[in-house]
Structures are given as structure tokens and as C-alpha cells.
Scaffold this motif. Structure first.
Motif, PDB file in Angstrom:
ATOM      1  N   HIS A  63      26.105 -10.722  -3.695  1.00 58.00           N
ATOM      2  CA  HIS A  63      26.745 -11.518  -2.641  1.00 58.00           C
ATOM      3  C   HIS A  63      28.268 -11.416  -2.735  1.00 58.00           C
ATOM      4  O   HIS A  63      28.959 -11.340  -1.702  1.00 58.00           O
ATOM      5  N   LEU A  64      28.790 -11.423  -3.959  1.00 59.78           N
ATOM      6  CA  LEU A  64      30.234 -11.248  -4.139  1.00 59.78           C
ATOM      7  C   LEU A  64      30.692  -9.895  -3.605  1.00 59.78           C
ATOM      8  O   LEU A  64      31.728  -9.792  -2.932  1.00 59.78           O
ATOM      9  N   GLU A  65      29.926  -8.854  -3.913  1.00 56.69           N
ATOM     10  CA  GLU A  65      30.244  -7.515  -3.425  1.00 56.69           C
ATOM     11  C   GLU A  65      30.308  -7.491  -1.904  1.00 56.69           C
ATOM     12  O   GLU A  65      31.257  -6.944  -1.309  1.00 56.69           O
ATOM     13  N   GLU A  66      29.303  -8.070  -1.254  1.00 52.51           N
ATOM     14  CA  GLU A  66      29.256  -8.066   0.211  1.00 52.51           C
ATOM     15  C   GLU A  66      30.421  -8.855   0.803  1.00 52.51           C
ATOM     16  O   GLU A  66      31.023  -8.427   1.798  1.00 52.51           O
ATOM     17  N   ALA A  67      30.741  -9.992   0.191  1.00 52.83           N
ATOM     18  CA  ALA A  67      31.844 -10.815   0.695  1.00 52.83           C
ATOM     19  C   ALA A  67      33.162 -10.050   0.626  1.00 52.83           C
ATOM     20  O   ALA A  67      33.957 -10.055   1.587  1.00 52.83           O
ATOM     21  N   VAL A  68      33.407  -9.366  -0.501  1.00 53.84           N
ATOM     22  CA  VAL A  68      34.652  -8.598  -0.662  1.00 53.84           C
ATOM     23  C   VAL A  68      34.675  -7.407   0.290  1.00 53.84           C
ATOM     24  O   VAL A  68      35.702  -7.112   0.908  1.00 53.84           O
ATOM     25  N   ALA A  69      33.545  -6.735   0.440  1.00 53.96           N
ATOM     26  CA  ALA A  69      33.473  -5.572   1.326  1.00 53.96           C
ATOM     27  C   ALA A  69      33.755  -5.948   2.780  1.00 53.96           C
ATOM     28  O   ALA A  69      34.438  -5.211   3.503  1.00 53.96           O
ATOM     29  N   HIS A  70      33.263  -7.114   3.213  1.00 50.72           N
ATOM     30  CA  HIS A  70      33.504  -7.561   4.594  1.00 50.72           C
ATOM     31  C   HIS A  70      34.911  -8.099   4.767  1.00 50.72           C
ATOM     32  O   HIS A  70      35.487  -8.020   5.863  1.00 50.72           O
ATOM     33  N   ALA A  71      35.490  -8.656   3.698  1.00 53.22           N
ATOM     34  CA  ALA A  71      36.838  -9.227   3.803  1.00 53.22           C
ATOM     35  C   ALA A  71      37.901  -8.147   3.957  1.00 53.22           C
ATOM     36  O   ALA A  71      38.894  -8.338   4.668  1.00 53.22           O
ATOM     37  N   VAL A  72      37.708  -7.019   3.307  1.00 52.54           N
ATOM     38  CA  VAL A  72      38.686  -5.923   3.373  1.00 52.54           C
ATOM     39  C   VAL A  72      37.950  -4.636   3.736  1.00 52.54           C
ATOM     40  O   VAL A  72      37.642  -3.820   2.859  1.00 52.54           O
ATOM     41  N   PRO A  73      37.644  -4.437   5.011  1.00 54.29           N
ATOM     42  CA  PRO A  73      36.804  -3.294   5.412  1.00 54.29           C
ATOM     43  C   PRO A  73      37.399  -1.935   5.048  1.00 54.29           C
ATOM     44  O   PRO A  73      36.665  -1.001   4.751  1.00 54.29           O
ATOM     45  N   ALA A  74      38.740  -1.828   5.083  1.00 52.09           N
ATOM     46  CA  ALA A  74      39.370  -0.525   4.865  1.00 52.09           C
ATOM     47  C   ALA A  74      39.029   0.063   3.497  1.00 52.09           C
ATOM     48  O   ALA A  74      38.756   1.255   3.366  1.00 52.09           O
ATOM     49  N   ILE A  75      39.069  -0.778   2.474  1.00 53.39           N
ATOM     50  CA  ILE A  75      38.760  -0.311   1.118  1.00 53.39           C
ATOM     51  C   ILE A  75      37.617  -1.146   0.525  1.00 53.39           C
ATOM     52  O   ILE A  75      37.542  -1.363  -0.687  1.00 53.39           O
ATOM     53  N   GLY A  76      36.747  -1.626   1.412  1.00 48.30           N
ATOM     54  CA  GLY A  76      35.677  -2.517   0.979  1.00 48.30           C
ATOM     55  C   GLY A  76      34.742  -1.895  -0.032  1.00 48.30           C
ATOM     56  O   GLY A  76      34.306  -2.558  -0.968  1.00 48.30           O
ATOM     57  N   GLY A  77      34.435  -0.587   0.143  1.00 53.36           N
ATOM     58  CA  GLY A  77      33.519   0.078  -0.772  1.00 53.36           C
ATOM     59  C   GLY A  77      34.061   0.109  -2.192  1.00 53.36           C
ATOM     60  O   GLY A  77      33.351  -0.203  -3.154  1.00 53.36           O
ATOM     61  N   PHE A  78      35.349   0.461  -2.315  1.00 56.15           N
ATOM     62  CA  PHE A  78      35.967   0.519  -3.651  1.00 56.15           C
ATOM     63  C   PHE A  78      36.051  -0.867  -4.273  1.00 56.15           C
ATOM     64  O   PHE A  78      35.740  -1.044  -5.455  1.00 56.15           O
ATOM     65  N   LEU A  79      36.457  -1.860  -3.473  1.00 48.59           N
ATOM     66  CA  LEU A  79      36.577  -3.222  -4.000  1.00 48.59           C
ATOM     67  C   LEU A  79      35.210  -3.780  -4.402  1.00 48.59           C
ATOM     68  O   LEU A  79      35.100  -4.502  -5.398  1.00 48.59           O
ATOM     69  N   ALA A  80      34.177  -3.455  -3.636  1.00 51.78           N
ATOM     70  CA  ALA A  80      32.827  -3.910  -3.983  1.00 51.78           C
ATOM     71  C   ALA A  80      32.399  -3.312  -5.320  1.00 51.78           C
ATOM     72  O   ALA A  80      31.829  -4.003  -6.177  1.00 51.78           O
ATOM     73  N   TRP A  81      32.685  -2.017  -5.507  1.00 46.58           N
ATOM     74  CA  TRP A  81      32.377  -1.381  -6.791  1.00 46.58           C
ATOM     75  C   TRP A  81      33.161  -2.043  -7.920  1.00 46.58           C
ATOM     76  O   TRP A  81      32.621  -2.267  -9.019  1.00 46.58           O
TER      77      TRP A  81
END
Length: 342
Positions: free
Chosen positions: A261-279
Motif C-alpha cells: 500500500h505504501l508503494e502504491e501511494a508513493v507511485a500515485h503521488a509522484v507519477p513521473a518517478i513513481g516506479g523508482f520511488l515505489a522500489w
């Protein structure tokens, strides 16, 4: 005859295409399994150079070769057969075994941090070898450590190809075992000889070569320090991630669901680099889990009776060594009186 020959050629061509496709599938699966185990590979690469720290320069590469051969034996003769047998007849055991390995990695990482906080590490003194027996002991210790890390690598890889047929799994895991060993010990060989390469360059007439050579010699201690930190972080991250995914597979979904859930929240909050931030979120959470579990195991190991005895034994040895040095230091002073009187 002509039609029969053409039919045979068509069959051969079809078999060749099928074989090529199978090889492509094996190669892709091996690459995927190797990438999945990358965290432990980094850890393995970071741990091994410490075993040749302080060894005579002319023995570094031979020792690395011996450890590499031991690593191949670990993977091919011990780990691979055991993993294939389990995956074929007791696949439900793979996750618990993997979690035990993850706990061990978390413990090793936490132990390293605890050692640094206490102001000493396992490698304060160089592992200098003074003869064949000492070298044999050093190699044996490195191969034992490699057995643990290689087991993690192979089980992680097996987990990725568990759905493949038995012989495909065998070929894929052999490819992974050989590829990872070549990568790890090739990099280790370069690391341990980098300072020698620097010295060779520094001795040349070219100023550019001299500058590069001096930079390599002065920079290698910093590189090794960074590798040591990366290795510790990799232990905690990989161990924690194994524990997170393992508990989810065994039915306790809350920890992994929270991280997801944390990963998804971060990915949606910053779409441009959401994948990297989720990782990054997943990695940090895994490392936190590794630190917590590792710290608990370290605390338990220090509380258990054999842990206390071990600590007392070390303190006793250090005390005796201190007294011995003190006595030796006092001897010249005692001898000095008579010589002085003369």
C-alpha cells in the motif's frame, strides 16, 4: 525419395526451431532468475574481498580461484541437487528454508552494525597467511560463507523457475550457478588486484598513467569501505525482503500488504518517478524489517548461555594476552637494574 527427404528436412527444421525457442526460454529464465538474486550477488561480491585482505599479493588470485572452485562445488554438488529434490517432492519447504536464510542474512547484517557500534569488526587485523595450512583454513572459511550465500542465490533463482519442467529447471540453475560464480569472482579478482594495477601504472613514465595509478592506489581503501557498507545494506535488504514475501506466502499478509500500500501511494503521488520511488520504499521497508529481525537475533545470541560463555572466553583471552604483554614489557625494566649497576 525426394518427398521423403524434404519431409525429413522439414522435421529437422521444426526440431531446430523448437530447440532454439527452448534455448531462448532457458536463457530468458536464467537471466530473470539471476537478476532476482542480484541483491545476494552484491552481498557475495562485497563479502569475499575481505578474506584476502592482508594476503601476500602473489597469493591473492590463487586464493580467489580456490574460493571460486569451492563456490562451484557448493552450487553444483550440494545446493543444486538438494534444491531440485525439494522442488520436485517437497516444494512447500522452499519458503521456510528461504526465510531461515533471510533471517541469517538479517542477523549477519545486524551483527556487522553492532560490531561497528562497539568499535571493532571481524576484519580489524589483516587475514595474512603465513603458510599452506593458514591459507587452507582461510579458503575453507570463505567457502563455508559462500555456501550460505550461494544457497540463498540458488533458492531465489529456483523460486523464479519452479513452474518449469524438471530438466529445464536443471539447465537454468546450472546456467545461473556458472554465470553468478564467474561474475562474482571475476569482479572480486579485479578488486583485489586493483591496487597492484595502480602501482604498475604509477611506475610508468607517462604523467597521465602515474596520476591514474596513484588515484587507484589511494582510492582502493575507500572503494573497499563502500563495498563493505553496500554488502551490509544488501544483507539487511535481501533478508528483510525474503521475510516479507515469505510471511505473505505462508498466510500472514498484513506486513507485505502494508508495504504494498505504501508503494502504491508513493507511485500515485509522484507519477513521473513513481516506479523508482515505489522500489525505494520497498527496499527501505525490507531493510527496516531486516534490521529489526537481525537485532532480535543478535540480542538473543548474546543472551543465550553459549553466547555469554563465548564472550567471557574472548574477554579472558584478551586479559591473558594483556597480562602477557605487560609482563614482557616489564622484563627489560627488571633487567635494566643489574645492567645499570654494572
Amino acid at each position: 525419395m525426394s518427398a521423403g527427404l524434404l519431409g525429413l528436412l522439414d522435421d529437422v527444421a521444426a526440431i531446430a526451431k523448437l530447440a532454439a525457442a527452448s534455448l531462448d526460454d532457458v536463457g530468458a529464465a536464467a537471466a530473470k532468475a539471476t537478476a532476482k538474486a542480484a541483491g545476494v550477488v552484491v552481498d557475495d561480491t562485497a563479502v569475499t574481498p575481505q578474506y584476502v585482505h592482508g594476503v601476500a599479493a602473489n597469493r591473492e588470485i590463487p586464493i580467489v580461484k580456490k574460493i571460486a572452485r569451492g563456490s562451484i562445488r557448493n552450487k553444483v554438488l550440494i545446493i543444486l541437487p538438494a534444491a531440485l529434490i525439494l522442488s520436485q517432492w517437497a516444494p512447500w519447504l522452499l519458503t521456510p528454508i528461504l526465510m531461515l536464510g533471510g533471517t541469517y542474512l538479517a542477523f549477519e547484517g545486524a551483527e556487522k552494525i553492532w560490531g561497528r557500534l562497539r568499535g571493532h569488526t571481524d576484519h580489524d587485523a589483516p587475514a595474512a597467511t603465513v603458510g599452506p595450512e593458514a591459507e587452507k583454513s582461510l579458503v575453507a572459511g570463505a567457502v563455508r560463507t559462500d555456501l550460505i550465500l550461494s544457497a540463498e542465490i540458488m533458492v531465489i533463482a529456483l523460486n523464479e523457475v519452479a513452474h518449469e519442467p524438471f530438466f529445464s529447471r536443471l539447465v537454468i540453475l546450472l546456467v545461473v550457478a556458472l554465470a553468478i560464480t564467474v561474475i562474482v569472482y571475476g569482479v572480486v579478482g579485479l578488486i583485489v588486484r586493483m591496487d597492484d594495477m595502480g602501482l604498475a601504472l604509477a611506475g610508468r613514465e607517462s604523467r597521465v598513467s602515474q596520476r591514474v595509478g596513484r588515484g587507484l592506489v589511494s582510492g582502493m581503501p575507500k572503494v573497499l569501505a563502500v563495498i563493505s557498507v553496500v554488502g551490509t545494506v544488501a544483507m539487511l535488504w535481501v533478508g528483510g525482503h525474503i521475510l516479507l514475501t515469505g510471511t505473505d506466502e505462508l498466510g500472514w499478509h498484513a506486513p507485505y500488504a502494508f508495504v504494498h500500500h505504501l508503494e502504491e501511494a508513493v507511485a500515485h503521488a509522484v507519477p513521473a518517478i513513481g516506479g523508482f520511488l515505489a522500489w525505494l520504499v520497498n527496499t527501505l521497508c525490507s531493510a527496516v524489517v531486516g534490521v529489526i529481525v537481525g537485532a532480535v537475533v543478535v540480542a538473543v545470541m548474546h543472551v543465550l548461555p553459549f553466547g555469554k560463555k563465548h564472550a567471557k572466553h574472548e574477554e579472558h583471552e584478551e586479559h591473558e594476552e594483556h597480562e602477557e604483554h605487560g609482563g614482557d614489557a616489564a622484563t627489560p625494566a627488571d633487567d635494566g637494574g643489574p645492567h645499570g649497576d654494572r
